[in-house]
Write a protein that holds these residues in place. Structure first.
Motif, short mmCIF file in Angstrom:
data_model
loop_
_atom_site.label_atom_id
_atom_site.label_comp_id
_atom_site.label_asym_id
_atom_site.label_seq_id
_atom_site.Cartn_x
_atom_site.Cartn_y
_atom_site.Cartn_z
N MET A 140 0.84 -1.20 0.00
CA MET A 140 0.00 0.00 0.00
C MET A 140 0.88 1.25 0.00
SD MET A 140 -2.98 1.51 0.13
CE MET A 140 -4.15 0.21 0.53
N ILE A 141 0.59 2.16 -0.92
CA ILE A 141 1.26 3.46 -0.95
C ILE A 141 0.31 4.48 -0.34
CG2 ILE A 141 2.29 5.26 -2.38
CD1 ILE A 141 2.97 3.11 -4.44
N TYR A 142 0.73 5.13 0.72
CA TYR A 142 -0.14 6.04 1.46
C TYR A 142 0.06 7.48 0.99
CZ TYR A 142 -2.54 8.34 5.30
OH TYR A 142 -3.41 9.11 6.03
N LEU A 143 -1.01 8.05 0.41
CA LEU A 143 -0.96 9.43 -0.09
C LEU A 143 -2.16 10.22 0.43
CD1 LEU A 143 0.09 8.81 -3.83
CD2 LEU A 143 1.55 9.47 -1.90
N ASP A 144 -2.38 10.17 1.73
CA ASP A 144 -3.52 10.88 2.31
C ASP A 144 -3.09 11.60 3.59
OD1 ASP A 144 -6.13 11.73 2.21
OD2 ASP A 144 -6.97 9.94 3.15
N TYR A 145 -1.97 12.31 3.51
CA TYR A 145 -1.40 12.97 4.68
C TYR A 145 -2.28 14.09 5.22
CZ TYR A 145 3.27 10.83 4.99
OH TYR A 145 4.33 9.97 5.21
N GLN A 146 -3.20 14.63 4.40
CA GLN A 146 -4.09 15.67 4.92
C GLN A 146 -5.14 15.06 5.87
OE1 GLN A 146 -2.90 16.10 1.55
NE2 GLN A 146 -1.56 17.46 2.71
N ALA A 147 -5.49 13.81 5.63
CA ALA A 147 -6.44 13.14 6.52
C ALA A 147 -5.78 12.78 7.85
CB ALA A 147 -7.00 11.89 5.85
N THR A 148 -4.59 12.21 7.77
CA THR A 148 -3.79 11.95 8.96
C THR A 148 -2.37 11.61 8.54
OG1 THR A 148 -3.73 10.78 11.10
CG2 THR A 148 -4.22 9.45 9.15
N THR A 149 -1.43 11.94 9.38
CA THR A 149 -0.04 11.60 9.12
C THR A 149 0.34 10.34 9.91
OG1 THR A 149 0.62 13.08 10.92
CG2 THR A 149 0.68 13.97 8.68
N PRO A 150 1.35 9.60 9.46
CA PRO A 150 1.82 8.46 10.26
C PRO A 150 2.37 8.94 11.60
CG PRO A 150 2.73 8.41 8.01
CD PRO A 150 2.10 9.76 8.20
N LEU A 151 2.27 8.07 12.59
CA LEU A 151 2.82 8.39 13.91
C LEU A 151 4.34 8.31 13.86
CD1 LEU A 151 2.18 8.93 16.95
CD2 LEU A 151 2.29 6.44 17.27
N ALA A 152 5.00 9.38 14.25
CA ALA A 152 6.47 9.39 14.29
C ALA A 152 6.97 8.37 15.30
CB ALA A 152 6.98 10.78 14.65
N PRO A 153 8.01 7.60 14.97
CA PRO A 153 8.56 6.65 15.95
C PRO A 153 8.94 7.32 17.26
CG PRO A 153 9.48 6.23 13.77
CD PRO A 153 8.68 7.50 13.67
N GLU A 154 9.44 8.54 17.18
CA GLU A 154 9.83 9.25 18.40
C GLU A 154 8.62 9.56 19.27
OE1 GLU A 154 12.83 10.28 15.15
OE2 GLU A 154 10.65 9.98 15.30
N ALA A 155 7.48 9.84 18.64
CA ALA A 155 6.26 10.10 19.40
C ALA A 155 5.77 8.82 20.07
CB ALA A 155 5.18 10.67 18.49
N ARG A 156 5.85 7.71 19.34
CA ARG A 156 5.44 6.43 19.92
C ARG A 156 6.31 6.08 21.13
NH1 ARG A 156 7.07 1.14 19.60
NH2 ARG A 156 5.41 -0.43 19.77
N GLU A 157 7.61 6.28 21.01
CA GLU A 157 8.51 5.97 22.12
C GLU A 157 8.21 6.84 23.34
OE1 GLU A 157 10.82 3.51 22.43
OE2 GLU A 157 9.87 2.82 20.57
N ALA A 158 7.85 8.09 23.10
CA ALA A 158 7.53 8.99 24.21
C ALA A 158 6.25 8.57 24.92
CB ALA A 158 7.40 10.43 23.70
#
Length: 363
Positions: free
Chosen positions: A1-19
């Motif tokens: 899957m190629i994700y091209l819908d960043y205006q709907a939501t962005t992927p969670l940054a790994p740094e945010a997940r770790e925090a």
């Protein structure tokens, strides 16, 4: 899957997940890192959770102008409602291309509200009429459907000159463009800048008092009662801090992706301004295109036929109507959104396949 819908939501940054992880602890948590502690409790684990919330508040505030405070909310929709309703303003003016969270709330407050028009490029003129009696003016920083960047600083000055407050929906611009100057209230959302869903914020200019929407325990400086999630706050803060560090790098990457996408889709017509826009938003149209068929043919490419917030409504986009597109032109439009974690090869592959599928329709 190629994700091209960043205006709907962005992927969670790994740094945010770790925090977030330390604050998701279950009953097995030992020692003083009791991640499930209530940040509003007076005991030591509660104070530790509260400290994590305050660190996150400072990180989010660093993306916004000095001289204000951050109120955490469940998302930008709640932040916008808190701003519009809590301000007490009864006469409002909003741009024609605002998100439904602004438009619908504003209409509920002021059925005769002033709609500020945009031109065919999706831009509000700096001298557009704001309504002589308006007590609050709302114009977004970056449009979620066509990516146009509005002259919000100039509009804020004009609103203030006539005694009105200025609210800016900065959901699509926060963490990508520099901090806004002159706004009285700014709404942002974590999941549009690589943070978690379920949390947003309202920034309030120092000295501005508004009334709460949600009453109860008086949390969030008396403006938003309810128990905060330290995990969501920590993820939001980490994402905001990372966005501040990477702003120039992210913008350069997005510009490269934009140029490659335009090279491949060169015969498609751009919706919205070429120059005054966030380049991670590519809204295009191709006369005669059957968008539903295109999306069916390309089910492993995630893109939008319009704003995700209105998907399935069957209505023509109010944003595309506002820039004077005919219904058939609006219905022949697609939105591609990309950002930090999009790869150049993915963009090339997706756009090549979109072009081929459109050509197969004979358009």
């Amino acid at each position: 899957m190629i994700y091209l819908d960043y205006q709907a939501t962005t992927p969670l940054a790994p740094e945010a997940r770790e925090a977030m992880l330390p604050w998701l602890g279950g009953p097995e948590a030992s020692g003083m890192m009791l991640g499930y502690a209530n940040p509003h409790s007076p005991h030591r684990p509660g104070r530790m959770a509260a400290a994590a919330v305050e660190v996150a508040r400072e990180q989010v505030a660093a993306l916004l102008p000095p001289g204000g405070r951050v109120i955490f909310t469940s998302g930008a929709t709640e932040a916008i409602n808190l701003a519009l309703v809590g301000s007490g303003a009864k006469r409002l003016a909003v741009s024609a291309i605002e998100h439904a969270a602004v438009l619908d709330t504003a209409r509920a407050i002021d059925p005769a509200l002033t709609i500020i028009p945009v031109d065919h490029e999706g831009l509000v003129s700096p001298d557009a009429p704001l309504g002589d009696a308006s007590q609050l003016v709302a114009v977004m920083q970056v449009n979620n459907e066509i990516g146009t960047v509005q002259p919000v600083e100039d509009l804020a000055k004009r609103a203030h000159a006539q005694g009105a407050l200025f609210l800016c929906d900065a959901v699509q611009g926060a963490g990508k463009l520099s901090a806004l100057a002159g706004a009285d209230m700014i709404a942002i959302s974590a999941h549009k800048l690589y943070g978690p869903k379920g949390i947003g914020a309202l920034w309030l200019r120092d000295g501005l008092e508004i009334a709460p929407l949600i009453r109860g325990g008086g949390q969030e400086q008396g403006l938003r009662s309810g128990t905060l999630s330290p995990a969501l706050c920590a993820g939001f803060g980490a994402a905001a801090a990372l966005a501040a560090q990477r702003m120039e790098e992210d913008a350069a990457h997005v510009a490269q992706l934009w140029q490659r996408a335009r090279d491949v889709l060169s015969r498609w017509t751009l919706n919205g301004s070429q120059g005054q826009r966030w380049l991670g938003n590519l809204n295009l149209r191709l006369e005669g295109l059957d968008v539903a068929r295109l999306m069916s043919d390309l089910r492993d490419i995630a893109f939008s036929a319009g704003s995700a917030c209105a998907s399935g409504s069957g209505r023509t986009s109010h944003v595309l109507r506002a820039i004077h597109l005919a219904d058939e032109q609006a219905k022949a439009s697609i939105r591609l959104g990309f950002g930090r974690y999009s790869g150049l090869r993915d963009i090339e592959d997706a756009c090549t396949r979109i072009e081929a599928a459109a050509a197969a329709q004979g358009v």
